[in-house]
Design a protein around this motif. Structure first.
Motif, PDB file in Angstrom:
ATOM      1  N   SER A   1       0.769  -1.455   0.264  1.00 15.12           N
ATOM      2  CA  SER A   1       0.034   0.007   0.096  1.00 15.12           C
ATOM      3  C   SER A   1       0.105   1.192  -0.173  1.00 15.12           C
ATOM      4  CB  SER A   1      -1.574   0.138   0.811  1.00 15.12           C
ATOM      5  OG  SER A   1      -1.236  -0.752   1.769  1.00 15.12           O
ATOM      6  N   GLU A   2       1.905   1.288   0.403  1.00 18.69           N
ATOM      7  CA  GLU A   2       3.318   2.810   1.023  1.00 18.69           C
ATOM      8  C   GLU A   2       3.101   3.093  -0.306  1.00 18.69           C
ATOM      9  OE1 GLU A   2       4.606  -0.090   3.811  1.00 18.69           O
ATOM     10  OE2 GLU A   2       3.346   0.027   2.321  1.00 18.69           O
TER      11      GLU A   2
ATOM     12  N   THR B   1      -5.506   7.104  -2.110  1.00 18.31           N
ATOM     13  CA  THR B   1      -5.097   7.375  -0.187  1.00 18.31           C
ATOM     14  C   THR B   1      -5.440   5.894  -0.030  1.00 18.31           C
ATOM     15  OG1 THR B   1      -6.997   9.521  -0.741  1.00 18.31           O
ATOM     16  CG2 THR B   1      -7.135   8.158   0.979  1.00 18.31           C
ATOM     17  N   THR B   2      -4.827   5.571   1.019  1.00 20.39           N
ATOM     18  CA  THR B   2      -4.294   4.060   0.900  1.00 20.39           C
ATOM     19  C   THR B   2      -5.605   4.167   2.085  1.00 20.39           C
ATOM     20  OG1 THR B   2      -1.991   4.785   2.920  1.00 20.39           O
ATOM     21  CG2 THR B   2      -2.216   4.449   0.234  1.00 20.39           C
ATOM     22  N   ASN B   3      -5.432   4.706   2.814  1.00 22.82           N
ATOM     23  CA  ASN B   3      -6.346   4.515   4.306  1.00 22.82           C
ATOM     24  C   ASN B   3      -8.188   4.930   3.848  1.00 22.82           C
ATOM     25  OD1 ASN B   3      -6.593   7.211   3.995  1.00 22.82           O
ATOM     26  ND2 ASN B   3      -5.296   8.157   5.904  1.00 22.82           N
ATOM     27  N   VAL B   4      -8.623   4.261   3.524  1.00 22.45           N
ATOM     28  CA  VAL B   4      -9.623   4.632   2.813  1.00 22.45           C
ATOM     29  C   VAL B   4     -10.734   3.952   3.354  1.00 22.45           C
ATOM     30  CG1 VAL B   4      -9.654   3.222   0.824  1.00 22.45           C
ATOM     31  CG2 VAL B   4     -11.690   4.634   1.025  1.00 22.45           C
ATOM     32  N   VAL B   5     -12.054   3.762   4.327  1.00 22.20           N
ATOM     33  CA  VAL B   5     -13.303   2.526   4.391  1.00 22.20           C
ATOM     34  C   VAL B   5     -13.959   1.978   3.654  1.00 22.20           C
ATOM     35  CG1 VAL B   5     -14.542   2.356   6.807  1.00 22.20           C
ATOM     36  CG2 VAL B   5     -12.213   4.099   6.871  1.00 22.20           C
TER      37      VAL B   5
ATOM     38  N   ALA C   1      -8.378  -3.473   2.411  1.00 14.15           N
ATOM     39  CA  ALA C   1      -8.159  -2.180   2.424  1.00 14.15           C
ATOM     40  C   ALA C   1      -8.194  -1.811   0.447  1.00 14.15           C
ATOM     41  CB  ALA C   1      -6.312  -2.941   2.660  1.00 14.15           C
TER      42      ALA C   1
END
Lengths: 250, 250, 250, 250, 250, 250
Positions: E2-3, E9-13, E19
């Motif tokens: 992911s990084e 935007t890697t922290n989407v819910v 993920a």
């Protein structure tokens, strides 16, 4: 021309301001599209029909091996050729009865002046597509289709695919009708909607009938009216036939 | 009757042995089926058409709430009504162009003699089904459909559903054609197959035209031939109209 | 006949006044139309079906070159054969599930008594068209179609197109049903609409079953009722088979 | 079980090695798909049918406002459920006669055990899709559709949408047939292709008939054979009904 | 993984808790049905598609005698594969535009990795039938169809019908989309319904594009978003391609 | 313009003699037909498409009462718009998959720049009919349809039927493709037939993507090629968007 017609009411007032025996302005643009062997855009006033003639090196099953050709036609109206949008026949999944009736009429009219033996085992397929409609689309289709057919045949002759011309005569169509008791030539949409009776007449260059189709709309008509309409149509046909020859550069 | 027609070749020999102006034997059996409001089996020689008139207490969408009725028709041929079996249109999934053309003609012809306001918001649906065909099925359909319609209307009058008769006149159809240069009345299948030109004429009891449809088959025709055909048709229509009245017990 | 049936309620009152084991009046008019190789109009009370057999010198694709023939059927109801007008299937563009089910049944029933090898590479096409309906149209179609088929085969034998008769036995159909707890023979429309269960039985002249189709309508039925219905059907079949022979002039 | 059947040939050798009165292995997976209100994958040997029951809060037009519900079914085979690929009906543009016959049968069978008033104005729509076919798909569809219907109704009861269970009884189907003169239960594809006669029997949990459909294939059958087949079917139905109850967790 | 994606935007819910770059659970059951030459049930979360490959020893008319084969596909959804029941296309009598678009896409995607000459004059027909839908059915169809095709080709190789493998590479598809401004992999139905833009990406095992189809739904997207989506898709394709190999036992 | 594109092969020789990044000659004739609320004939080289926009005071069923409008499109090719005559879809009774795919694309593209709430409960129906085809008809249809839509909306604004313009931005389409390893803009028929990959790109005036559709024909393509194609398309879109504004007299 107007005085000689005896029974015709010659001083009728038409919505378009035309005389009772006056055609709408006519134009024919040969070569409107480039792929068809013969192509013409015919305009009769605000009625615009694109007529394309395709030469297909095959015949329908019932003619296979009989040493003769076929001439056939299809007709369509673009959905917004009309005042209000009509359904697209391809989307509805079938051609209306009216469409089929018209394309059968176009095909019969063209075949009447063709020597199908001389055409050889090939099909001349006429596509008449109405880009804009204001009455009289079937007559414009026939008149234009003959020009497209003649152009396609000329190509076959020029390329020595055909040795002799299979077209025996020209064919031309015009509408006439009784409007408020008067016989008038070449009805536009307004006249067509309100007429008592209308006729579509298809004639050859030699002045013979190919098709005579008269229909009472609301009011039946007598023999005298029929005779007047036939006379009127003949005059219109003669003028349209000249336009056809001109479009062919003759 | 034969001598007076001037331009008509009166001594033509027909396959059936009929005179040039002679109808085929006609019969009309009213009440042939029991469920329809009006039912007649019309026979013109070997052409047999079952005409049923149904009264439906509804009108098509475009007439809803307009305070008037509608008259429409459907036409069909049983698969083996013809010399060789034809495909069943229900199985093929569509009606042919010919079928649609004919049923539109029947509907228009009947509407020409109907006062649709007087009919009220209901539909008179005519079904013309050919049990056996030997030429002239569309004319027999119109002639028979009018009788079926008149029977159905009589039922509505008898039951006080209608107060006044919406039928303004009778309507009758007959075919005529040029066969080997001669004008003949009421073509059967053999003559129809080989004719130069054929016409279907629809007229009212008052002698006015409702429809005039002439088509050159193989050979175009001139005005003189057209006049001869129209005269001949009129004679046939008069006789058929009498059969119609008789079938109604008048 | 009525006393011997044991379990059957023999004193049921039917709308038509018929006895529980009484057929409707039957008539079969051979040669009703002239073009078909075999034609019969069968009447079972107010149910009238025109059955035409056509001989086609071709077989369906799946049988090509296999040295055997085919027997198939199509079924249709005229729109106003029924109490209220039904849509014309050709106009709707497809045959209903009911129509297809019936014509598949007719075809299977006829094939059960045919030696398809002996028929040669040709198709016997049965058209069953209901002119008037009052219940039991599928059974009348099968019974009549067999007669039409036999007439067509006779023509082939007479013309020495066939040397041996490909028809091995007769086939006949009748309906039976439970109405108000009683088993009755040959239901008309009123009985059919209100019955608890109805069966269509197809049998050969030798008394064997070809098809047994029983359906509970509203009420399921037990083995004893089934046995009673089968007995009753057999009696009706025997009588109808005699009418078939008579129609063939045997 | 085998000895008691009297007229049945009990020592027939079947391609599958099964006894004459032995069902194929049966399994029913409830909840096979997640969106349907009731879903079951029924397997009868190599015949696998996915039966989904949908609850629709509407009824067909002919039932509007009548205070009752409707139960109907559709049937389909995946193109490669069969040994050789069949055309996709959606691509061909119509359902075959066989498909329509089967889905009408499924619908009728289910309705026979439903109290449509108790269902309220809603439709239970059964979709029976054959994932893999090896004979007997219509019987597996009925047997599975009843389970799917029962699951959907249970949901309606659990959610208090229905207060009383509209299902009056179970309904189950099985095929039987005469193969080489012997009556056998639950035909697979090989036996079905070569049998002399086959029957589909639909019965309620109470042992009453809902449908009896027997067809001679190549060879007609007599009353004694019919009786043997009916006995055999009853035995199979009893076993299948137990599987149905088990699938419902009863 | 992911990084490294920079713009993503890697922290989407996500509704599913996945993920942004996480596929749904995948499974592929080879040999799900037994008649097809190649069969696989592919599950991507709650989307379940049965992919069957049939080998037909014929080619479409336009390829006859050209010494090459054809690969084509058909797609369908079972009526209750969806949250609410959809009409059965076979019953409606035509495939929707969406269905045709998808099956054309599947066919093109498969053909991109096939050497049609090496296939010989035969057709590989892929049937993709959705048993249960939860978004992404077209991608699952392509991914599964390739496995089914590979199984069918293996059969042809094993049976020495083919000498060389006509499959040049694998082909795999996945969807990506912008949901609330974030690029996410493998949309399920909830995400698909509410996304701003979605793309279906089809790639070969070698990492080349076969199809790139991106559509703005409600909101157009810029080049940066497009690049992010393409990166994300590539990652998903790599994982899915491994599942494909595993299903083939490689 | 040509030098700056870095990765693009700028010295490719095209059949038409155009530079790799050169559009075909473009013309747009507003008001080509008179009945449509908006009408334009767009020509991109030898590709001629008549785009008519109709305003219908109704919305599809799924939008009734939701206070918003709809924008939809239909597409057709005249039978002889192509090099060889194609079947008329109305005569065949259905639209091809390609036709449906294209008209769905046109509709989606137009809706992407429309505020459907601001349009009110009415439908803007775009008809795109190809009079002459030489590649790129779907892109010309989108580009022309937007002009026709803008003309129709202008009429609604001028007549105070709409108070605010529901069109948020322009939308324009162009094709690009890899031909012999080189990226080229605006493919004509010859290039389209022989290309390795082609893309249709739809963008807004603001430079955002509406649709990205790339397809490998014969040869798959890598990310670098994709980037080159996207760059090239953007340049073409900018030029076409200027023609659109000019056609609107801005």
């Amino acid at each position: 021309m107007s005085e000689s017609k005896g029974s015709l009411t010659t001083n009728v007032v038409r919505p378009s301001g035309r005389a009772f025996d006056q055609l709408r302005p006519v134009s024919m643009v040969a070569g409107f599209t480039r792929h068809a062997e013969g192509s013409v855009l015919i305009k009769a006033g605000d009625t615009h029909v694109l007529c394309n003639a395709s030469v297909l090196e095959k015949v329908p099953p019932f003619l296979k091996g009989k040493g003769q050709g076929w001439v056939t036609a299809e007709y369509g109206m673009l959905p917004r050729s009309t005042h209000t949008r009509s359904d697209r026949e391809a989307a509805r999944g079938k051609q209306s009865g009216r469409t089929q009736e018209i394309q059968r009429l176009i095909g019969r009219s063209l075949r009447a002046v063709f020597d199908l033996q001389a055409l050889g085992e090939r099909t001349l397929h006429l596509d008449c597509d109405v880009l804009q409609a204001d009455g009289g689309t079937r007559c414009a289709s026939i008149t234009g289709a003959w020009v497209a057919a003649a152009l396609a045949v000329q190509t076959l002759l020029d390329n020595h695919i055909l040795a002799t011309n299979p077209i025996k005569d020209s064919v031309t169509a015009v509408s006439v009708g009784m409007v408020n008791g008067a016989a008038v030539l070449d009805l536009d949409y307004i006249e067509d909607s309100g007429c008592d009776a209308d006729m579509n007449i298809v004639m050859t260059g030699a002045g013979h009938f190919v098709e005579v189709q008269g229909t009472a709309e609301g009011q039946t008509f007598d023999r005298k009216a029929l005779d007047a309409l036939l006379d009127l149509a003949h005059g219109g046909i003669l003028q349209l036939a000249e336009y056809q020859q001109k479009a062919l550069g003759r």
